[in-house]
Design a protein around this motif. Sequence first.
Motif, short mmCIF file in Angstrom:
data_model
loop_
_atom_site.label_atom_id
_atom_site.label_comp_id
_atom_site.label_asym_id
_atom_site.label_seq_id
_atom_site.Cartn_x
_atom_site.Cartn_y
_atom_site.Cartn_z
N LYS A 43 -10.08 -5.76 -3.29
CA LYS A 43 -11.44 -5.69 -3.84
C LYS A 43 -12.49 -6.25 -2.88
N PHE A 44 -12.35 -5.85 -1.62
CA PHE A 44 -13.27 -6.39 -0.62
C PHE A 44 -14.71 -5.93 -0.86
N LYS A 45 -14.88 -4.71 -1.36
CA LYS A 45 -16.22 -4.21 -1.65
C LYS A 45 -16.92 -5.11 -2.67
N ASN A 46 -16.16 -5.61 -3.64
CA ASN A 46 -16.75 -6.51 -4.65
C ASN A 46 -17.26 -7.80 -4.01
N ILE A 47 -16.53 -8.28 -2.99
CA ILE A 47 -16.97 -9.50 -2.30
C ILE A 47 -18.30 -9.24 -1.61
N ASN A 48 -18.39 -8.11 -0.90
CA ASN A 48 -19.65 -7.76 -0.23
C ASN A 48 -20.78 -7.57 -1.23
N ASP A 49 -20.50 -6.88 -2.33
CA ASP A 49 -21.54 -6.59 -3.33
C ASP A 49 -22.00 -7.86 -4.03
N THR A 50 -21.07 -8.79 -4.25
CA THR A 50 -21.41 -10.01 -5.00
C THR A 50 -22.06 -11.07 -4.13
N TYR A 51 -21.52 -11.27 -2.93
CA TYR A 51 -21.97 -12.38 -2.09
C TYR A 51 -22.74 -11.94 -0.84
N GLY A 52 -22.65 -10.67 -0.49
CA GLY A 52 -23.31 -10.20 0.72
C GLY A 52 -22.33 -9.98 1.86
N HIS A 53 -22.75 -9.19 2.83
CA HIS A 53 -21.85 -8.84 3.95
C HIS A 53 -21.53 -10.04 4.83
N VAL A 107 -4.61 -10.51 -1.06
CA VAL A 107 -4.33 -9.34 -0.21
C VAL A 107 -3.14 -8.57 -0.78
N SER A 108 -3.12 -7.29 -0.46
CA SER A 108 -1.95 -6.45 -0.71
C SER A 108 -1.31 -6.15 0.64
N ILE A 109 0.02 -6.04 0.65
CA ILE A 109 0.73 -5.91 1.92
C ILE A 109 1.78 -4.81 1.83
N GLY A 110 1.83 -3.98 2.87
CA GLY A 110 2.88 -2.99 3.01
C GLY A 110 3.77 -3.31 4.20
N VAL A 111 5.07 -3.07 4.03
CA VAL A 111 6.06 -3.42 5.07
C VAL A 111 6.96 -2.22 5.35
N SER A 112 7.26 -2.00 6.61
CA SER A 112 8.26 -1.00 6.98
C SER A 112 9.03 -1.47 8.20
N LYS A 153 2.91 4.84 9.01
CA LYS A 153 2.60 5.62 7.80
C LYS A 153 3.38 5.09 6.61
N ARG A 154 4.64 4.72 6.82
CA ARG A 154 5.44 4.17 5.71
C ARG A 154 4.85 2.85 5.23
N ALA A 155 4.45 2.01 6.18
CA ALA A 155 3.85 0.73 5.80
C ALA A 155 2.54 0.96 5.05
N ASP A 156 1.77 1.95 5.49
CA ASP A 156 0.50 2.26 4.84
C ASP A 156 0.74 2.78 3.42
N ASP A 157 1.77 3.63 3.26
CA ASP A 157 2.12 4.12 1.92
C ASP A 157 2.55 2.96 1.02
N ALA A 158 3.30 2.02 1.60
CA ALA A 158 3.73 0.85 0.83
C ALA A 158 2.53 0.00 0.43
N LEU A 159 1.55 -0.10 1.32
CA LEU A 159 0.33 -0.84 1.01
C LEU A 159 -0.39 -0.23 -0.19
N TYR A 160 -0.50 1.10 -0.19
CA TYR A 160 -1.17 1.75 -1.31
C TYR A 160 -0.37 1.59 -2.61
N GLU A 161 0.94 1.55 -2.49
CA GLU A 161 1.75 1.28 -3.68
C GLU A 161 1.44 -0.11 -4.23
N ALA A 162 1.30 -1.09 -3.32
CA ALA A 162 0.94 -2.44 -3.75
C ALA A 162 -0.43 -2.46 -4.42
N LYS A 163 -1.38 -1.71 -3.85
CA LYS A 163 -2.73 -1.63 -4.42
C LYS A 163 -2.69 -1.00 -5.81
N ASN A 164 -1.98 0.12 -5.93
CA ASN A 164 -1.99 0.88 -7.16
C ASN A 164 -1.17 0.23 -8.27
#
Length: 295
Positions: free
Chosen positions: A173-183, A255-260, A275-286
Amino acid sequence: MKNKTILVVDDTIANLDILVELLDQYDVIDATNGKDALEIVEDEHIDLILLDIMMPEMDGYEICQRLKSEENTKDIPIIFITAKTDENSIERAYDIGGADYVTKPFQPKELLARVKKELQIQELMNNLKLLASTDPLTKLYNRRYFANVSQHILELSKRQKNNLSIIIIDIDKFKNINDTYGHQAGDSVIVALANKLLHSHRKSDLACRYGGEEFVILLPNTQRNEALQVAEKLRKEIADISVDFQNKQHICFTVSIGVSEVVVANEPNIEKALKRADDALYEAKNSGRNKVCSI
């Protein structure tokens, strides 16, 4: 320029004594032959080499060619110091990679000026390389550097027949940090995470800011189960970070973390593992964030 190390190579002891005394503002190492010189360069950090040409067994040209053919020594500037004054000798010295050419007998002030100039050029080049390879905000390596070096690490792992692993980290939720507190607050969070990575990974690991709020760590000689333990430890430690911001605000984040794992026997590069690590990261996010997943 204190603390610069200069290697002086000459088979005549009297010449070495003169140069060592003249260069007393630097750290000077001397060698009387090419074999010793090459061994010294392997063992010591050398900023500049003053190299005689006419020496028995291995002359200065051969020493220079050997140094310029090796990745870890090719950028060391070499100033030839020699009694040879003919145009062919001078041309050859520059052609094989010499930075400068000083004839004997030399003028002390002129030699010192040339040494100072080469060291200044080398420092400038090193600074430019650092700027090109690091992220200015976090001081971690950048994506370009990671792409270049990761392939070398993979090739070494192939020779050693050791698998390696990849960890991808993304701030929740990094966008929320920027929106709430500023860049500016968002930058402070990114720097806090980067500092954790700088002080947490092994010297053999390669950590970089991959883009935005995403970070990647390459772990040589590490299997997936070991990487999962590293990732879970990082996740917990990052969740305990509190970033102090303006008006005494305390920003906590996860943080969410993907590992391969990269199976070196089967993969010519790390792209599929990334790509596998990135897919795992999105699994952690979702699946709820603030967790480690692996594919």
